[in-house]
Design an enzyme around this catalytic site. Structure first.
Site, PDB file in Angstrom:
ATOM      1  N   ARG A 267       0.837  -1.211   0.000  1.00 57.44           N
ATOM      2  CA  ARG A 267       0.000   0.000   0.000  1.00 57.44           C
ATOM      3  C   ARG A 267       0.864   1.250   0.000  1.00 57.44           C
ATOM      4  O   ARG A 267       0.590   2.225  -0.707  1.00 57.44           O
ATOM      5  CB  ARG A 267      -0.927  -0.025   1.219  1.00 57.44           C
ATOM      6  CG  ARG A 267      -2.051  -1.025   1.089  1.00 57.44           C
ATOM      7  CD  ARG A 267      -2.696  -1.385   2.415  1.00 57.44           C
ATOM      8  NE  ARG A 267      -3.681  -2.449   2.192  1.00 57.44           N
ATOM      9  CZ  ARG A 267      -4.134  -3.275   3.112  1.00 57.44           C
ATOM     10  NH1 ARG A 267      -3.687  -3.176   4.360  1.00 57.44           N
ATOM     11  NH2 ARG A 267      -5.020  -4.207   2.810  1.00 57.44           N
ATOM     12  N   PHE A 421      -6.285  -2.247  -6.129  1.00 59.70           N
ATOM     13  CA  PHE A 421      -5.045  -2.912  -5.700  1.00 59.70           C
ATOM     14  C   PHE A 421      -4.847  -2.859  -4.187  1.00 59.70           C
ATOM     15  O   PHE A 421      -5.237  -1.895  -3.537  1.00 59.70           O
ATOM     16  CB  PHE A 421      -3.852  -2.174  -6.307  1.00 59.70           C
ATOM     17  CG  PHE A 421      -3.355  -2.743  -7.615  1.00 59.70           C
ATOM     18  CD1 PHE A 421      -3.663  -4.019  -8.032  1.00 59.70           C
ATOM     19  CD2 PHE A 421      -2.543  -1.965  -8.424  1.00 59.70           C
ATOM     20  CE1 PHE A 421      -3.181  -4.519  -9.227  1.00 59.70           C
ATOM     21  CE2 PHE A 421      -2.056  -2.453  -9.625  1.00 59.70           C
ATOM     22  CZ  PHE A 421      -2.374  -3.729 -10.023  1.00 59.70           C
ATOM     23  N   GLU A 422      -4.156  -3.862  -3.651  1.00 61.47           N
ATOM     24  CA  GLU A 422      -3.684  -3.873  -2.263  1.00 61.47           C
ATOM     25  C   GLU A 422      -4.805  -3.659  -1.238  1.00 61.47           C
ATOM     26  O   GLU A 422      -4.633  -2.996  -0.224  1.00 61.47           O
ATOM     27  CB  GLU A 422      -2.597  -2.803  -2.043  1.00 61.47           C
ATOM     28  CG  GLU A 422      -1.554  -2.679  -3.129  1.00 61.47           C
ATOM     29  CD  GLU A 422      -0.678  -3.928  -3.256  1.00 61.47           C
ATOM     30  OE1 GLU A 422      -0.919  -4.910  -2.545  1.00 61.47           O
ATOM     31  OE2 GLU A 422       0.231  -3.920  -4.086  1.00 61.47           O
ATOM     32  N   GLY A 423      -5.962  -4.219  -1.532  1.00 62.87           N
ATOM     33  CA  GLY A 423      -7.135  -4.005  -0.682  1.00 62.87           C
ATOM     34  C   GLY A 423      -7.888  -2.792  -1.178  1.00 62.87           C
ATOM     35  O   GLY A 423      -7.317  -1.712  -1.318  1.00 62.87           O
TER      36      GLY A 423
END
Length: 611
Positions: A267, A421-423
Site C-alpha cells: 500500500r 489494488f492492495e485491498g
C-alpha cells in the site's frame, strides 16, 4: 541513510491525538546527496531503457520486460530492500521510496518492477529463513529470477482468509501438496518464483515459496485489462504441486501475518508511485496548457485552467509530504528493529538459524504493523489524488485527452486500478478507524482518555481567537480537526460498542477525517520546516498550498462529522452536538481564488510540479 531524529519512537496512529514537532518528520527537502543520486539513477534508467521501448512493452512483450527487469537488477534497482548479505543494497526506505516514485514514468513496466521488488520479494526478506534468503534473494535482487505474489482467488479477494487453496503434508513430512487457483496475479506470465498462500490441511492459513518449474504449476491466459496493459496478469493454477517443506515461509498458520504486513508495504509503495504519476501529469498538462491556443491566447491564461493546475499541484504537495513522512517513520521503526536484532544475534550466537529467523520474522511483523494505519491512509489518499489529477489532466487536454496519442489518456486508464489494488479503498477505510480502536483497547494509545478529557473541555465556552502569524489559523484548524474526530469517534464507540464494525458508513467517515488530518498535518509540518530553513519568501508557494489544502479539507471534515453525528442522535441531543461542532469549526475564510491564482502562475511558469 535517514537520521532517527529522536530516540522516542512515534507510535502508529498517534498523530490523531498528539502534536508533533516539524523537526521530527522527514520531508523531500531533507534528502541526502546519496538519496538524490539514487533518484537520478532511476530517472536515467527509465529515460534510457524504458521510455524508448514503451510502446513495445505496452504490447505485453514478455521477453522485453524480463530483459529490462534484468537491466534494472544490474544497476541495483531491484535490490533496494534486500540486505547486502543477500546480494542487495539494503537501502533506507527513503531511497526505496524515491525509486518507486521515479519509476512511475515507466507505466506498466513500473508495475512489473514494483510487484517484483515489493510484494514478491519482501515476504522472503522479512520472513524467510537464512537458507531461503541465500537461495532466492541474490537471484531476485539481480533480476535473474522474477517474483509474483499470489493471494487473490476467484472467490476471495479482500477476504484473504476465505481462500480455498490447500496444502496437504505428505506422510513423510518432506513436502506439501498444493491445489488451487490464484487470480489476477501480476507478473504471472513470466515469473519464476511465486509467493503462494494456502491452508495447511484446509485450515491453517500459511505461505509457501513455489517455483515455476515444479510439476503441476501452470499459468492461465492473460486478462484483457482496462489499463496497465503492458503488465502481465494471469491466473496461477496449482494441481498436486509437491512443494518441499523447506519452502514453507515462516510458520504454519502465520500466513495472515505475512499477507497483511506485506500488503501494508504494498500500500505504501503504491502511494510512492502515485506521487510520480501526479507529477508527470502536472508537467504534461502545464506544458500543453501553454502550447494550446484558443480565442487567440494560450489556455493557461484562463483562470479556470489555472485553477485546475493549482488544485492538482496542491493535492500532490500534500501527498508527497505524507509519503515521505511515512517513509521516515518506517526508517525509524526498522532501524530500531535492526539494532535489536544485532544485539540478539550477539547474545545468542549459538542459536539455530531457523529459530533466529523466526524471531526476526515476528519482530519484522511488529515493526511493519506499527504503521499499518498510516499505510492504509497513504493508499487511499494517493490513489484518489492520482485519479483526481489524471481526470483533470484529461479535461485540461480537452478532446485530445481522449486520444491515445496523448499520454494522459493512458494515465487515466492506468490510474483506476490503484483504488482496487492492495485491498480496495473501501476495505482500507474500514481498517483505519478499526485499527486505531483496537490499539486503544489494548492500551497502546490513550485514545479514550483523550476523548473523555475533551468532553469536559467542549462544555466550556470557547474563547474567540485572533490569528496574525503565518499558518497560525491553519494550525488551529488542524487541532480542531483532531478534536472533531475524538468527539465523533468517542460518540460512535459509546453508542455502538462491539457493533461499531457493522456501521460501515460511520467508520468510513471517521476514516476520511483521519486521512484528511494526516494529510493536513503532513503539509503543515513540511511547510513549517521550509520556513525555518529558507524563510517565508522562498516558502511562499508551500504556504499558499498549505492554506488552500487545510481550508478545503476542513470543510469536508465538518460535513463528515455532521453526517456521523446525525446518524447517531436526534432531537435536543443532536442539536447540542451540532452546536459544539459549529464552535470547533469556526474560522475566517481564506481568499481561495487569489491563492489558487498565485499557485497556478508558478506551475504554469515552471511547466512542472512546484513546491
Amino acid at each position: 541513510m535517514s537520521k532517527v531524529l529522536n530516540s522516542s519512537k512515534i507510535r502508529g496512529g498517534s498523530f490523531i491525538i498528539d502534536d508533533i514537532d516539524a523537526a521530527r518528520i522527514v520531508t523531500p527537502e531533507d534528502f541526502t546527496e546519496e538519496q538524490r543520486m539514487i533518484a537520478q539513477t532511476t530517472e536515467d534508467f527509465v529515460d534510457a531503457e524504458i521510455v524508448p521501448h514503451d510502446a513495445e512493452i505496452e504490447k505485453l512483450n514478455y521477453e522485453l520486460t524480463v530483459s529490462k527487469l534484468r537491466k534494472a537488477g544490474e544497476v541495483g534497482l531491484l535490490g533496494a530492500d534486500v540486505p547486502e548479505a543477500y546480494g542487495g543494497l539494503g537501502l533506507d526506505k527513503i531511497s526505496s521510496t524515491l525509486i518507486g516514485e521515479k519509476m512511475a514514468k515507466a507505466s506498466s513496466f513500473a508495475l512489473s518492477l514494483g510487484a517484483h521488488v515489493g510484494i514478491g520479494t519482501l515476504p522472503i526478506v522479512y520472513f524467510g529463513t537464512d537458507e531461503q534468503k541465500r537461495k532466492y534473494l541474490p537471484q531476485l535482487a539481480a533480476g535473474e529470477k522474477i517474483a509474483a505474489y499470489c493471494l487473490t482467488e476467484p472467490t476471495s479477494g479482500s477476504d484473504a482468509q476465505g481462500a480455498r487453496t490447500t496444502a496437504i503434508p505428505t506422510e513423510d513430512g518432506q513436502h506439501y501438496v498444493l491445489n488451487g487457483t490464484k487470480q489476477f496475479i501480476t507478473n504471472a506470465g513470466f515469473a519464476d518464483i511465486f509467493i503462494v498462500y494456502a491452508k495447511v490441511n484446509g485450515t491453517d492459513f500459511s505461505t509457501f515459496i513455489v517455483e515455476r518449474g515444479m510439476p503441476g504449476v501452470s499459468i492461465g491466459p492473460e486478462e484483457k485489462k482496462m489499463g496497465i496493459k503492458g503488465s502481465s496478469t494471469c491466473p496461477l493454477i496449482l494441481e498436486d504441486v509437491k512443494v518441499p517443506a523447506s519452502n514453507l515461509l515462516w510458520e504454519i498458520g502465520k500466513g495472515h501475518l505475512i499477507a497483511f504486513n506485506i500488503l501494508n508495504i504494498g500500500r505504501f509503495k503504491l502511494a510512492a508511485g502515485a506521487v510520480g504519476g501526479t507529477k508527470e501529469t502536472i508537467a504534461a498538462s502545464a506544458k500543453y496548457a501553454n502550447e494550446r491556443h484558443q480565442f487567440g491566447r494560450p489556455i493557461s491564461s484562463f483562470p479556470l485552467i489555472g485553477k485546475k493546475l493549482a488544485e492538482m499541484n496542491t493535492k500532490t504537495f500534500a501527498l508527497e509530504s505524507m509519503v515521505y513522512r511515512t517513509a521516515g517513520l518506517f526508517d525509524e521503526g526498522l532501524a530500531e528493529l535492526e539494532g535489536e536484532n544485532a544485539a540478539n544475534n550477539a547474545n545468542n550466537a549459538n542459536n539455530a538459524s531457523a529459530n533466529a529467523a523466526n524471531n526476526a520474522g515476528l519482530q519484522a511483523a511488529k515493526a511493519i504493523a506499527e504503521y499499518q494505519l498510516e499505510c492504509s491512509i497513504n493508499k487511499v489518499f494517493s490513489s484518489e489524488v492520482l485519479d483526481f489529477v489524471v481526470d483533470e489532466g484529461v479535461q485540461l487536454h480537452g478532446g485530445y485527452g481522449f486520444i491515445q496519442e496523448y499520454r494522459v489518456e493512458r494515465s487515466y486508464r492506468d490510474s483506476r486500478i490503484n483504488r482496487i489494488f492492495e485491498g480496495t479503498n473501501e476495505i482500507n477505510r474500514l481498517l483505519i478507524p478499526g485499527t486505531l480502536i483496537k490499539r486503544a483497547m489494548k492500551g497502546e494509545l490513550p485514545l479514550m482518555q483523550k476523548a473523555m478529557a475533551l468532553q469536559a473541555e467542549l462544555m466550556e465556552p470557547m474563547p474567540s481567537q485572533m490569528f496574525e502569524g503565518t499558518l497560525e489559523q491553519e494550525a488551529h484548524m488542524l487541532a480542531m480537526a483532531k478534536k472533531i474526530f475524538l468527539m465523533a469517534g468517542a460518540q460512535a464507540v459509546q453508542k455502538y460498542q462491539m457493533k461499531l464494525e457493522q456501521e460501515q458508513e460511520v467508520l468510513s467517515n471517521l476514516a476520511d477525517i483521519m486521512i484528511s488530518v494526516f494529510a493536513m498535518e503532513s503539509a503543515l509540518l513540511r511547510t513549517r520546516k521550509l520556513i525555518a530553513g529558507s524563510g517565508e519568501d522562498k516558502a511562499q508557494n508551500a504556504i499558499d498550498m498549505t492554506v488552500v489544502f487545510i481550508h478545503e479539507e476542513f470543510s469536508k471534515i465538518e460535513n463528515w462529522a455532521r453526517e456521523v453525528l446525525s446518524a447517531m442522535e436526534t432531537g435536543d441531543t443532536l442539536r447540542t452536538q451540532l452546536s459544539i461542532l459549529k464552535k470547533l469549526t469556526r474560522h475566517s475564510p481564506a481568499n481561495m481564488v487569489g491563492l489558487k491564482r498565485s499557485i497556478a502562475a508558478r506551475v504554469i511558469a515552471a511547466e512542472q510540479y512546484v513546491v
